[in-house]
Each structure stands twice: as C-alpha cells, then as structure tokens.
Write an enzyme that holds these catalytic residues in place. Structure first.
Site, PDB file in Angstrom:
ATOM      1  N   TYR A 269     -14.187  -2.965   9.560  1.00 28.40           N
ATOM      2  CA  TYR A 269     -12.852  -2.363   9.685  1.00 28.40           C
ATOM      3  C   TYR A 269     -12.310  -2.515  11.106  1.00 28.40           C
ATOM      4  O   TYR A 269     -11.144  -2.858  11.303  1.00 28.40           O
ATOM      5  CB  TYR A 269     -12.983  -0.889   9.300  1.00 28.40           C
ATOM      6  CG  TYR A 269     -11.707  -0.095   9.194  1.00 28.40           C
ATOM      7  CD1 TYR A 269     -10.846  -0.254   8.104  1.00 28.40           C
ATOM      8  CD2 TYR A 269     -11.381   0.865  10.156  1.00 28.40           C
ATOM      9  CE1 TYR A 269      -9.694   0.517   7.999  1.00 28.40           C
ATOM     10  CE2 TYR A 269     -10.242   1.638  10.048  1.00 28.40           C
ATOM     11  CZ  TYR A 269      -9.400   1.460   8.963  1.00 28.40           C
ATOM     12  OH  TYR A 269      -8.257   2.223   8.845  1.00 28.40           O
TER      13      TYR A 269
ATOM     14  N   LYS B  81      -8.981  -4.440  12.150  1.00 29.25           N
ATOM     15  CA  LYS B  81      -7.862  -3.703  12.761  1.00 29.25           C
ATOM     16  C   LYS B  81      -7.534  -4.239  14.157  1.00 29.25           C
ATOM     17  O   LYS B  81      -6.368  -4.233  14.567  1.00 29.25           O
ATOM     18  CB  LYS B  81      -8.180  -2.204  12.796  1.00 29.25           C
ATOM     19  CG  LYS B  81      -8.182  -1.547  11.398  1.00 29.25           C
ATOM     20  CD  LYS B  81      -6.877  -1.755  10.638  1.00 29.25           C
ATOM     21  CE  LYS B  81      -6.681  -0.758   9.511  1.00 29.25           C
ATOM     22  NZ  LYS B  81      -5.448  -1.041   8.724  1.00 29.25           N
TER      23      LYS B  81
ATOM     24  N   GLY C  65       0.839  -1.204   0.000  1.00 28.00           N
ATOM     25  CA  GLY C  65       0.000   0.000   0.000  1.00 28.00           C
ATOM     26  C   GLY C  65       0.866   1.243   0.000  1.00 28.00           C
ATOM     27  O   GLY C  65       0.473   2.293   0.511  1.00 28.00           O
TER      28      GLY C  65
HETATM   29  P1  NAD Z   1      -4.910   5.595   1.164  1.00 26.05           P
HETATM   30  O1  NAD Z   1      -6.198   5.270   0.543  1.00 26.05           O
HETATM   31  O2  NAD Z   1      -4.321   6.955   0.981  1.00 26.05           O
HETATM   32  O3  NAD Z   1      -3.796   4.513   0.776  1.00 26.05           O
HETATM   33  C1  NAD Z   1      -4.078   3.141   0.793  1.00 26.05           C
HETATM   34  C2  NAD Z   1      -3.192   2.458  -0.209  1.00 26.05           C
HETATM   35  O4  NAD Z   1      -3.475   1.057  -0.167  1.00 26.05           O
HETATM   36  C3  NAD Z   1      -3.452   2.942  -1.656  1.00 26.05           C
HETATM   37  O5  NAD Z   1      -2.225   3.202  -2.304  1.00 26.05           O
HETATM   38  C4  NAD Z   1      -4.191   1.772  -2.272  1.00 26.05           C
HETATM   39  O6  NAD Z   1      -3.993   1.658  -3.680  1.00 26.05           O
HETATM   40  C5  NAD Z   1      -3.579   0.599  -1.505  1.00 26.05           C
HETATM   41  N1  NAD Z   1      -4.393  -0.620  -1.524  1.00 26.05           N
HETATM   42  C6  NAD Z   1      -5.699  -0.769  -1.186  1.00 26.05           C
HETATM   43  N2  NAD Z   1      -6.077  -2.039  -1.342  1.00 26.05           N
HETATM   44  C7  NAD Z   1      -4.985  -2.730  -1.786  1.00 26.05           C
HETATM   45  C8  NAD Z   1      -4.737  -4.084  -2.137  1.00 26.05           C
HETATM   46  N3  NAD Z   1      -5.710  -5.019  -2.078  1.00 26.05           N
HETATM   47  N4  NAD Z   1      -3.493  -4.434  -2.530  1.00 26.05           N
HETATM   48  C9  NAD Z   1      -2.519  -3.512  -2.605  1.00 26.05           C
HETATM   49  N5  NAD Z   1      -2.682  -2.205  -2.313  1.00 26.05           N
HETATM   50  C10 NAD Z   1      -3.912  -1.832  -1.898  1.00 26.05           C
HETATM   51  O7  NAD Z   1      -5.132   5.304   2.726  1.00 26.05           O
HETATM   52  P2  NAD Z   1      -4.256   5.655   3.998  1.00 26.05           P
HETATM   53  O8  NAD Z   1      -5.092   6.561   4.820  1.00 26.05           O
HETATM   54  O9  NAD Z   1      -2.870   6.014   3.650  1.00 26.05           O
HETATM   55  O10 NAD Z   1      -4.290   4.220   4.714  1.00 26.05           O
HETATM   56  C11 NAD Z   1      -3.121   3.407   4.886  1.00 26.05           C
HETATM   57  C12 NAD Z   1      -3.370   2.448   6.030  1.00 26.05           C
HETATM   58  O11 NAD Z   1      -3.583   3.195   7.222  1.00 26.05           O
HETATM   59  C13 NAD Z   1      -4.628   1.592   5.838  1.00 26.05           C
HETATM   60  O12 NAD Z   1      -4.407   0.298   6.351  1.00 26.05           O
HETATM   61  C14 NAD Z   1      -5.652   2.310   6.687  1.00 26.05           C
HETATM   62  O13 NAD Z   1      -6.676   1.438   7.098  1.00 26.05           O
HETATM   63  C15 NAD Z   1      -4.793   2.777   7.827  1.00 26.05           C
HETATM   64  N6  NAD Z   1      -5.346   3.877   8.606  1.00 26.05           N
HETATM   65  C16 NAD Z   1      -5.660   5.074   8.020  1.00 26.05           C
HETATM   66  C17 NAD Z   1      -6.194   6.089   8.805  1.00 26.05           C
HETATM   67  C18 NAD Z   1      -6.580   7.423   8.248  1.00 26.05           C
HETATM   68  O14 NAD Z   1      -7.198   8.221   8.979  1.00 26.05           O
HETATM   69  N7  NAD Z   1      -6.235   7.757   7.008  1.00 26.05           N
HETATM   70  C19 NAD Z   1      -6.376   5.873  10.187  1.00 26.05           C
HETATM   71  C20 NAD Z   1      -6.035   4.645  10.726  1.00 26.05           C
HETATM   72  C21 NAD Z   1      -5.516   3.652   9.931  1.00 26.05           C
END
Ligand code: NAD
Length: 248
Positions: free
Chosen positions: A148, A152, A13
C-alpha cells in the site's frame, strides 16, 4: 457555495467512504456526478442519494475505466476526476503474498493511471480540468503496508508528473494524502485487530496532534477545494489531511 455548477465530475470508488462523501460534496455544489465503483448496488444507492449517476466500474480494467470516463463526459466535457477506489491487503513483508502485492498495486496504481489517462484525453482537448488523486500518509511508510505504501507513494510521483505534462494544457493534478479516516476500510482493520471501530478510532486519536480521527467529509472538503478554481494555481502537490504530522 456552488463552485461546480454545470460541471461534470467522475469519482472512482465513489460508492462508499471518502469517495461517497466527495461525490456528495461536489453534487451539493452543483456538479453532475458519475459514481464509478465495482460495488454496483452501493454505487446506485449513493448516486440516487446525491442526484448523480452510477456506473459499474472495476478500476483495474481499461475497458471499464474508459466506459466510465465516456459516461461522465457524455456531454463532451469532463471537469473533475477524483480517484478514490482503494483496497488494503496488509501483511508483514515476510508474509506478503504475490496476490496481496498485485491486488493493491493494480487497484491503486494501475487504477489511477487508467483513470487519469482516459480523463486527460477529454480535459486537454477542452483546455481545462482538475484531477485529485487519493494517496495516503502511509506513502511515508507503515508497518504491514509495504504494498500500500509503495502504491500510495507511486501516486504522489505520478501526480507530480501529471502536473508537469498536463499543466500546459490548462489541467492541474494534485494528490491528497489522508491519515486515519473513519470508513469501512479502517473499521475492517479494527475488526482484524480484534477491536471495535470506536475503540480503534480512540486509540488512533491518541497519536494524532489534533487528538481526533478524521471523517470522509473532512477529506471531501479539501478535495473540493483542490478541484475548484480557488486552487487553480496548485499543481502537482500532495496535501496531507491527517490532523498534524508526527515526525520520527
Ligand atoms: P472504502 O472501503 O470505504 O471505499 C473504497 C471504495 O473503493 C469502495 O466503494 C469500493 O467498492 C471501491 N473499490 C475498491 N476496489 C475497487 C475497484 N477495483 N474498482 C472500483 N471500485 C473499487 O475506503 P475509503 O477509506 O473511503 O478509501 C478511499 C480511498 O482513500 C482509498 O484509495 C484509500 O486507500 C484511501 N485512504 C483511506 C484512508 C482511511 O483511513 N480510510 C486513509 C488514507 C487513504
């Protein structure tokens, strides 16, 4: 700081958001980074920007994940795994479809399992390595996120178990639990709620003790700490990066 000089790193990701910021942070500290993501164009753009390599990888596919780990470990070493691939499919429990449930569980839980399993084969062999697995404060429960939060919290239990099983081989594993991070993921939620991202962030900040949302770089710096030798005695833990806990 050049804490990752000569080290090889795989970030799933890694094309966007937290993963891209983490890939950039580790590359800026000397790591050779492989950016694995199913958005190949964005992965290539990120890899070019940070001087790394891109691999197209759907983390729900065993073959893709094993190929990504093999690409990162081409030199025979894999020092750091960071699992950031993630999606949301929010819905209240009475409206949640099988597809909402399965897509989220497959991406987060199966995706993390496959990456950690493939990475540990290399790391235990070399007798060293660090894994940082991205969880969320939503693990503690969040309206509309039954799928989710289950995934998590699962990652946190999975991480504790990795710590127990892999610690004796010199490999540590920790989870990071971000709160509200300003990325495409939270911007998409804002649009779904009929808000502009800036308005959504300002509203979220009101409920955060530090009175600000966090940014991908805030998470990346803590991932870098957990992946570094400075956190060599930290194992099986989940670290919140959320601006302070509001207890209920
Ligand atoms: P984002 O959408 O900006 O990035 C997510 C990335 O994961 C993207 O590049 C997407 O193409 C990739 N992705 C999704 N499904 C995929 C798959 N099956 N195979 C390969 N790549 C895949 O999101 P983010 O906010 O940067 O999230 C990153 C991580 O952090 C995630 O696990 C998310 O759940 C977690 N997270 C985010 C937040 C928030 O507030 N943004 C809070 C807590 C946790």
């Amino acid at each position: 700081m050049r804490r990752f000089e000569g080290q090889t790193v795989l970030v799933t990701g890694g094309a966007k958001g937290i993963g891209a910021a983490t890939a950039a942070r580790l590359a800026s500290e000397g790591a050779q980074v492989v950016v694995a993501d199913f958005d190949e164009a964005a992965a290539t753009e990120t890899a070019e920007r940070i001087g790394g390599r891109a691999v197209r990888c759907d983390v729900t596919s065993r073959a893709d994940v094993e190929a990504a780990v093999a690409a990162a470990a081409e030199s025979g070493r894999l020092d750091v795994l960071v699992t950031c691939a993630g999606i949301i499919r929010d819905n209240l429990i009475h409206k949640m479809t099988d597809d909402d449930w399965e897509a989220v569980i497959a991406t987060h839980l199966r995706g993390t399992f496959l990456a950690a399993q493939a990475a540990q084969a290399v790391m235990t062999q070399q007798g060293s390595g660090s894994m940082v697995l991205v969880s969320s404060v939503s693990a503690l429960g969040n309206r509309g996120q039954a799928n989710y939060s289950a995934a998590k919290m699962g990652i946190q239990g999975f991480t504790r178990t990795l710590g127990i099983e892999l610690g004796p081989f010199g490999v540590n594993a920790n989870a990071i639990a971000p709160g509200f991070i300003a990325t495409e993921m939270t911007d998409a939620t804002a649009r779904r709620l009929g808000m502009e991202p800036e308005e959504h962030r300002a509203k979220a900040a009101e409920n955060i003790p530090l009175r600000r949302v966090a940014f991908p770089e805030d998470v990346a710096s803590v991932v870098a700490f957990l992946a570094s030798d400075a956190a060599g005695a930290v194992n099986g833990q989940s670290i919140n990066v959320c601006g302070g806990t509001v207890m209920c």
